[in-house]
Design a protein around this motif. Structure first.
Motif, short mmCIF file in Angstrom:
data_model
loop_
_atom_site.label_atom_id
_atom_site.label_comp_id
_atom_site.label_asym_id
_atom_site.label_seq_id
_atom_site.Cartn_x
_atom_site.Cartn_y
_atom_site.Cartn_z
N GLN A 1 -3.65 11.97 2.04
CA GLN A 1 -3.37 12.13 3.47
C GLN A 1 -4.41 11.41 4.33
OE1 GLN A 1 -1.52 16.33 4.42
NE2 GLN A 1 -3.27 16.61 3.07
N LYS A 2 -5.58 11.17 3.75
CA LYS A 2 -6.66 10.48 4.45
C LYS A 2 -6.76 9.01 4.03
CE LYS A 2 -7.91 14.40 6.30
NZ LYS A 2 -7.69 14.69 7.76
N GLY A 3 -5.77 8.54 3.27
CA GLY A 3 -5.78 7.14 2.84
C GLY A 3 -6.76 6.84 1.73
N ILE A 4 -7.17 7.84 0.98
CA ILE A 4 -8.12 7.65 -0.11
C ILE A 4 -7.40 7.84 -1.43
CG2 ILE A 4 -10.23 8.53 -1.20
CD1 ILE A 4 -11.08 9.50 1.59
N GLY A 5 -7.60 6.90 -2.36
CA GLY A 5 -6.97 6.99 -3.67
C GLY A 5 -5.86 5.97 -3.84
N ASP A 6 -5.08 6.12 -4.90
CA ASP A 6 -4.07 5.13 -5.24
C ASP A 6 -2.67 5.74 -5.33
OD1 ASP A 6 -4.01 6.48 -7.76
OD2 ASP A 6 -5.67 5.24 -8.44
N ALA A 7 -2.46 6.86 -4.60
CA ALA A 7 -1.16 7.54 -4.68
C ALA A 7 -0.12 6.91 -3.77
CB ALA A 7 -1.32 9.01 -4.33
N GLY A 8 -0.52 6.00 -2.86
CA GLY A 8 0.43 5.40 -1.94
C GLY A 8 0.84 6.36 -0.84
N PRO B 1 0.81 -1.23 0.00
CA PRO B 1 0.00 0.00 0.00
C PRO B 1 0.84 1.27 0.00
CG PRO B 1 -0.05 -1.07 2.16
CD PRO B 1 0.62 -2.03 1.22
N GLN B 2 2.12 1.15 0.33
CA GLN B 2 2.97 2.34 0.33
C GLN B 2 3.33 2.77 -1.10
OE1 GLN B 2 3.90 -0.67 1.14
NE2 GLN B 2 5.94 -1.15 0.36
N GLU C 1 -5.27 24.32 -15.41
CA GLU C 1 -5.83 24.70 -14.11
C GLU C 1 -6.65 23.55 -13.52
OE1 GLU C 1 -5.32 28.19 -16.79
OE2 GLU C 1 -6.48 26.34 -16.93
N TYR C 2 -7.41 22.87 -14.39
CA TYR C 2 -8.19 21.73 -13.91
C TYR C 2 -7.28 20.57 -13.52
CZ TYR C 2 -12.51 23.97 -15.44
OH TYR C 2 -13.57 24.84 -15.58
N ALA C 3 -6.25 20.31 -14.33
CA ALA C 3 -5.31 19.22 -14.01
C ALA C 3 -4.62 19.48 -12.68
CB ALA C 3 -4.29 19.07 -15.13
N SER C 4 -4.23 20.73 -12.45
CA SER C 4 -3.60 21.11 -11.18
C SER C 4 -4.56 20.91 -10.01
CB SER C 4 -3.13 22.56 -11.26
OG SER C 4 -2.59 22.99 -10.02
N LEU C 5 -5.83 21.25 -10.24
CA LEU C 5 -6.84 21.11 -9.19
C LEU C 5 -7.04 19.63 -8.83
CD1 LEU C 5 -9.02 22.60 -7.47
CD2 LEU C 5 -10.62 22.10 -9.33
N ILE C 6 -7.08 18.75 -9.82
CA ILE C 6 -7.28 17.32 -9.56
C ILE C 6 -6.04 16.73 -8.90
CG2 ILE C 6 -7.74 15.07 -10.60
CD1 ILE C 6 -10.12 17.09 -10.48
N ARG C 7 -4.86 17.16 -9.30
CA ARG C 7 -3.64 16.69 -8.61
C ARG C 7 -3.68 17.10 -7.14
NH1 ARG C 7 -1.09 18.43 -13.23
NH2 ARG C 7 -0.36 20.33 -12.25
N LEU C 8 -4.09 18.33 -6.87
CA LEU C 8 -4.19 18.81 -5.49
C LEU C 8 -5.20 17.98 -4.72
CD1 LEU C 8 -3.62 20.79 -3.21
CD2 LEU C 8 -5.28 22.36 -4.23
N SER C 9 -6.35 17.70 -5.32
CA SER C 9 -7.36 16.88 -4.66
C SER C 9 -6.81 15.51 -4.31
CB SER C 9 -8.60 16.74 -5.56
OG SER C 9 -9.19 17.98 -5.81
N ASN C 10 -6.07 14.92 -5.25
CA ASN C 10 -5.49 13.59 -4.99
C ASN C 10 -4.47 13.63 -3.85
OD1 ASN C 10 -6.87 11.92 -6.77
ND2 ASN C 10 -5.46 12.31 -8.47
N LEU C 11 -3.65 14.67 -3.82
CA LEU C 11 -2.65 14.80 -2.75
C LEU C 11 -3.32 14.96 -1.38
CD1 LEU C 11 -0.05 17.15 -4.48
CD2 LEU C 11 0.37 14.79 -3.74
N LEU C 12 -4.36 15.78 -1.34
CA LEU C 12 -5.06 16.00 -0.08
C LEU C 12 -5.75 14.71 0.39
CD1 LEU C 12 -6.58 19.50 -0.89
CD2 LEU C 12 -4.85 19.05 0.86
#
Length: 466
Positions: free
Chosen positions: A417-424, A343-344, A403-414
């Motif tokens: 932090q809560k363990g949601i998504g596939d960013a590891g 998962p990391q 701008e939209y791509a940057s917004l979605i990247r930010l959403s994924n990063l945030l």
């Protein structure tokens, strides 16, 4: 050479040659440098059944293992072993250099007949610093006791495709897109999604028209109604119809985007469970959509980022995951297994390092981002949506709809932090703040408010997956 292999060859009196070379982990690149035809290069593919019966399939580097044909021959379904499981069978070999010789490792084996059409066969012998080769007489002696059959198909890619892809050669990426086009299983856009796109682009479309379209599919209509009644919008009155949800709560554009996202996902057949299954997909998609929309409202730059469009970008940016699961179910199971086991690691990292047999590896190494972006572009969805699918991992992208791509990247990063998504785990690190539209403090305040909706969003995700 691996000691088990050396002893076995001596015991069987099989003659061979050793071809030393500089350290090289890419077999296709090595063949190119040494002038060896990939048809003359044998590779092992390790498989197992659901009941943990193991098998080594041996085929040329230039060919793709046909799992369906193998299943018909042996009357059982096989799954790929992951890298850790494979290495456990070859304790005296370097990872990725396992020899295609099964008996020293107590593995049953089947061999593709095409290997015997060559005058000499080359293979790894357990090391990334030397190849081993056999003439046809000694190859026949080596594989005398193994069953032979047609278990592979000619590859649609050159042997060097993986290496060019790793270097992001545009010609290779285009070649894979062309191969995607030729797959008969590439799904067309669902009829409802197409109709929703047409209505969204027509200035004459009304809320009643949109409601009529959505109500053609009761499951989509039910999700829109549930969404409109969620605490996120704070509407306390009664909603009796989809048209009420449009006119009183959500608005035409947002309802259109919610329905478009749900309808688009119906093109795919994917398991519900696992870190990449439908439940996980919808959880990530919904949290991303709501967070992207909320961040867009906080940024409050209507001419730059439209909150309703940001919602659709968040909802569909990971559609490539569903496309992979739909096209390559066996390999998708292995991706799920790897992500569950490690998962990391990010999904993107696992895609690039996954070792499997056949052409599917090229599509998976292309990545869910490119595959999803390509399909959304073919479906003629709004440019911002396909751009976000293509570039939600690319922090250097500065093209159209960046701008939209940057917004979605930010959403994924945030969300990471809560363990949601596939960013590891690495994706959850926010040591540097590079977003020009919103401060870190404001973004994390928005995130906290979205996380207060966890029960409602989780319930919506479960319903969408069902």
């Amino acid at each position: 050479m691996a000691e088990s292999l050396r002893r076995y060859l001596q015991k069987k009196a099989v003659e061979f040659r050793v071809h030393p070379h500089v350290l090289e982990t890419s077999l296709s690149k090595l063949c190119d440098e040494m002038g060896i035809d990939p048809e003359q290069t044998a590779v092992p593919v390790l498989l197992r059944t659901q009941k943990q019966a193991f098998l080594m399939a041996i085929l040329p580097l230039s060919r793709s293992l046909d799992l369906d044909r193998l299943a018909a021959l042996l009357r059982r379904e096989f799954l790929y072993l992951d890298e850790a499981e494979t290495s456990a069978w070859f304790l005296d070999s370097e990872p990725g250099a396992e020899p295609p010789v099964a008996e020293p490792y107590d593995l049953p084996c089947i061999i593709d007949r095409s290997l015997f059409d060559q005058p000499r066969i080359f293979m790894r012998g357990g090391s990334h610093r030397a190849l081993v080769s056999f003439d046809i007489a000694n190859l026949t002696k080596l594989y005398q006791s193994y069953p032979k059959a047609v278990i592979s198909n000619p590859s649609v890619f050159s042997a060097a495709t993986s290496d060019a892809l790793a270097a992001e050669d545009p010609r290779t990426i285009t070649a894979i897109y062309n191969a995607l086009d030729k797959l008969q299983r590439l799904p067309p856009i669902p009829a409802m999604a197409l109709r929703l796109l047409e209505q969204a682009s027509s200035p004459e479309s009304t809320a009643a028209d949109l409601a009529d379209t959505i109500e053609l599919d009761p499951s989509v209509a039910a999700q829109v109604m549930r969404y409109a009644g969620s605490p996120y919008f704070g509407y306390r009155g009664n909603l009796d119809s989809v048209q009420d949800a449009i006119t009183r709560v959500l608005g035409f554009e947002l309802v259109s985007n919610i329905a478009l996202g749900i309808a688009s996902s119906k093109a795919f057949s994917v398991p519900q469970q696992g870190p990449l299954g439908l439940r996980a997909f919808w959880k990530h998609a919904l949290y991303s959509a709501v967070l992207a929309q909320s961040l867009a409202r906080k940024i409050n730059r209507p001419g730059v980022i439209n909150p309703a469009r940001a919602y659709l970008c968040g909802l569909l940016h990971n559609l490539g995951v569903l496309l992979m699961g739909h096209l390559f179910p066996q390999e998708f199971r292995l991706l799920n297994h790897e992500l569950e086991r490690y998962p990391q690691r990010s999904l993107q990292d696992i895609e690039r390092s996954l070792v499997i047999g056949g052409d599917a590896q090229q599509f998976i190494r292309l990545g869910h981002d490119h595959m999803g972006g390509y399909l959304l572009e073919k479906w003629n969805l709004p440019e911002a949506v396909s751009v976000c699918a293509y570039h939600h991992h690319d922090d250097e992208y500065e093209g159209e709809c960046s701008e939209y791509a940057s917004l979605i990247r930010l959403s994924n990063l945030l969300l990471a932090q809560k363990g949601i998504g596939d960013a590891g785990l690495a994706g959850a690190e926010l040591d540097e703040w590079g977003n020009e539209f919103i401060t870190r403090e404001d973004a994390e305040t928005v995130l906290d408010k979205v996380m207060e909706l966890c029960p409602e969003l989780d319930n919506l995700a479960d319903n969408m997956a069902a």
